[in-house]
Design a protein around this motif. Structure first.
Motif: not given
Ligand code: ADP
Ligand code: MG
Length: 615
Positions: A48-60, A294-297
């Motif tokens: 979810r974090f990668h998604q929100s920071s705009g990274k390319e994701i497999h099977e988005p 979650l931004i940072q655990s």
């Protein structure tokens, strides 16, 4: 084996860990489900974090969730998530080597026999994945990383010696953990049993958990809900989940604020202090969210170091979602969050001390050293921290403590400073000759038993504009107490001069005291920067602070002293022995006696002469 199969050996420590898991853990086996769900949830949070920071994701478009399937005929349980998955290298790194300091700490703890091997420890030490081997004949992991250019893999092991990695090109994004259960652990293949375990341990996972196709958990971020609708049990359950702790917390603080930052925060204080239990230095376990993402655990800078025992969640809408974790660490925003949160937390402790003394004192007993560390290191919060300090004192029964504020409220009008005495314990404190002058004036003195307290007093210097002064160094006089038998000022001065001549290098200076009632003499550190207590502390830490320089003070009102004055004219030899003994006694009382053997020899010589003089 296909052609691509690679066989790997577990690192020695991992194998050791696995042996313990397989052969020594018999109770609370069900926590393996909690641990695997917690890993699955972490993987979803990261995605979810990668998604929100705009990274390319497999099977988005795949929904983030956790699915569990049980099969009581085949005796298996499968835990699947759609999170970030692992690449081949990550598989080797995460599931075959000691990546965490936690695994070493766990091994140490168990092998030293300090703690009986306990499945519950596993999660706390961050070696949760391996708990699957408590119940598994074999574990098979299918995983595919979210990174578009990666392929899927499998990882298989029976937990003895080796694991195998293979390619699995058709794997969907995320991770599936397939466990073939041991015959004895069949119960984990039945859906009613597994459902109750999920309810018990994983109710707060912020993603849907499906069991055989049906959602079984409540998916809501508890910290965003209003206090009035949350029961204690729910709060505690959430703590068990995020704190990796099976015990209930000591207390918690749930609050929200709108200014200067929009914050929703829920932090807990554990009922055990892991640091004093001999486990490694605690790590701050407060996780930072922005609108439930979650931004940072374990966000390091969120609270100051000295609050590293806190566990919980902070959610702030003011965080930019796409900020990198590194730049977040040191950002001005983080500092601002830290200040707001710490201030609020300290206010809460102050309120607690008034509303619920019992809990406050439990907390204080467990964590006072952290608060004192704060006084010594954190200028920003020094005053609010000083407000929380509690000490025993001359006016309170043993075990009862006072705040500095309450101390001040009891000060008589002519008392200008706050006095404290460092001692090894209550009895030593009560017996201290330094207390005499305070008793005669009815001044209260705080008792400090922990060497860190002296550092605390030094750093504080003042409290509410009253100087904090060591009783050993206080410049006070006992007035009006002259009685008949006392030496005149002149005689006392002459005696002090004579005593210095006889004692030579053993003391820096001999003075006439104005503050002694019951004792004939005391020694004081002539080096005003260090008290006797501090010296002992330094010595116990292996740091010798050099030879002690002492001043001696004689009490002109004490019969020993007045008789000594008379004797120095008639029997100077014996008088010299007596004054040497007075010095030794005073050193003993101050805890700075260096050689007990010499002292006993001198004492015997003195007795001899006293007996001879009496003939
Ligand atoms: P911890 O969760 O405390 O890091 P674990 O032993 O539970 O320790 O897991 C080790 C590591 O394996 C994790 O940090 C993570 O990198 C990886 N891992 C475990 N399960 C998963 C999963 N379901 N998806 C992605 N990575 C995982
Ligand atoms: Mg884990």
């Amino acid at each position: 084996m296909s052609q691509k199969t690679e066989k790997h050996e577990f690192q020695a420590e991992i194998q050791q860990l696995l042996d313990i898991v397989i052969h020594s853990l018999y109770t609370d086996k069900e926590i393996f489900i909690r641990e695997l769900i917690s890993n699955a949830a972490d993987a979803c949070e990261k995605l979810r974090f990668h998604q929100s920071s705009g990274k390319e994701i497999h099977e988005p478009d795949t929904e983030l969730k956790i699915s569990i399937a049980t099969d009581d005929k085949a005796n298996t349980i499968t835990i699947t998530d759609t999170g970030i998955g692992m690449t081949r290298d990550e598989l080797v790194e995460n599931l075959g080597t000691i990546a965490h300091s936690g695994s070493k700490a766990f091994l140490k703890q168990v092998s030293e026999g300090k703690e009986k091997p306990d499945a519950n420890l596993i999660g706390q030490f961050g070696v949760g994945f391996y708990s699957a081997f408590m119940v598994a004949e074999e574990v098979k992991v299918h995983t595919r990383s979210f990174a578009p250019d990666q392929s899927g893999h499998t990882w298989v092991s029976q937990g003895v010696g080796t694991y195998e990695i293979d390619e699995a090109p058709d794997c969907p994004r995320g991770t599936r953990i397939f466990i073939k259960l041991k015959e004895d652990d069949k119960e984990f293949a039945t859906s009613t049993r597994v459902e109750s375990i999920i309810k018990q341990y994983s109710n707060f996972v912020p993603f849907p958990i499906e069991l055989n196709g049906e959602v079984v958990n409540k998916v809501s971020a508890i910290w965003t809900r209003s206090k009035s609708e949350i029961k204690d049990e729910e709060y505690n359950e959430f703590y068990h989940y995020i704190g990796h702790d099976h015990e209930d917390p000591l207390t918690r603080l749930h609050f929200s604020a709108d200014a200067p930052l929009a914050i929703k925060s829920l932090v807990y204080i554990p009922a055990k202090n892991m640091e004093t239990l001999g486990v490694a230095r605690s790590e701050n376990e407060v996780h930072l969210y922005c609108r439930k993402v979650l931004i940072q655990s374990k966000a390091e800078k969120l609270f100051p170091e000295w609050l590293r025992f806190l566990k919980g969640v902070v959610d702030s809408e003011d965080l930019p979602l796409n900020i990198s974790r590194e730049s977040m660490q040191d950002s001005a925003l983080m500092q601002k969050l830290n200040k707001v949160l710490t201030t609020r937390f300290l206010k809460h402790l102050d309120e607690l001390s008034k509303k619920d003394e019992e809990t406050f004192y439990k907390l204080y007993d467990l964590y006072h050293r952290f608060l004192k560390e704060g006084v010594a290191t954190d200028f920003t919060h020094r005053d609010s921290l000083a407000n929380l300090l509690r000490y025993e004192s001359t006016v309170l029964d043993k075990g009862k403590k006072t705040s500095l504020k309450d101390y001040i409220s009891r000060m008589p009008e002519d008392q200008k400073e706050i006095y404290y005495l460092l001692a090894s314990g209550r009895d030593a404190a009560e017996d201290s000759p330094y207390l005499e002058v305070f008793k005669s004036k009815n001044y209260e003195v705080l008792f400090l038993y922990d060497p860190i307290d002296e550092i605390v007093m030094d750093h504080l210097g003042q409290f509410e504009e009253k100087t904090l002064t060591s009783a050993e160094k206080a410049d006070l006089k006992i007035e009006d107490a002259k009685d008949e038998k006392a030496l005149s000022e002149e005689d006392a001065g002459a005696l002090a001069k004579w005593a210095k001549e006889k004692l030579g290098d053993k003391v820096e200076e001999v003075r006439v005291s104005t503050r002694l009632v019951g004792s004939p003499a005391v020694v004081l550190d002539s080096d005003k920067t260090m008290t006797a207590q501090m010296r002992r502390f330094m010595k116990s830490m292996g740091q010798d602070s050099g030879p002690v320089k002492l001043d001696m003070e004689l009490n002109p009102q004490h019969p020993i002293v007045s008789q000594l004055f008379a004797m120095k004219g008639t029997n100077e030899l014996l008088a010299t022995k007596v004054v040497e003994q007075l010095l030794d006694n005073a050193r003993l009382a101050a805890g700075v006696v260096e050689d007990p053997k010499t002292m006993v020899r001198q004492l015997n010589q003195l007795l001899e002469q006293v007996l001879a003089a009496g003939k």
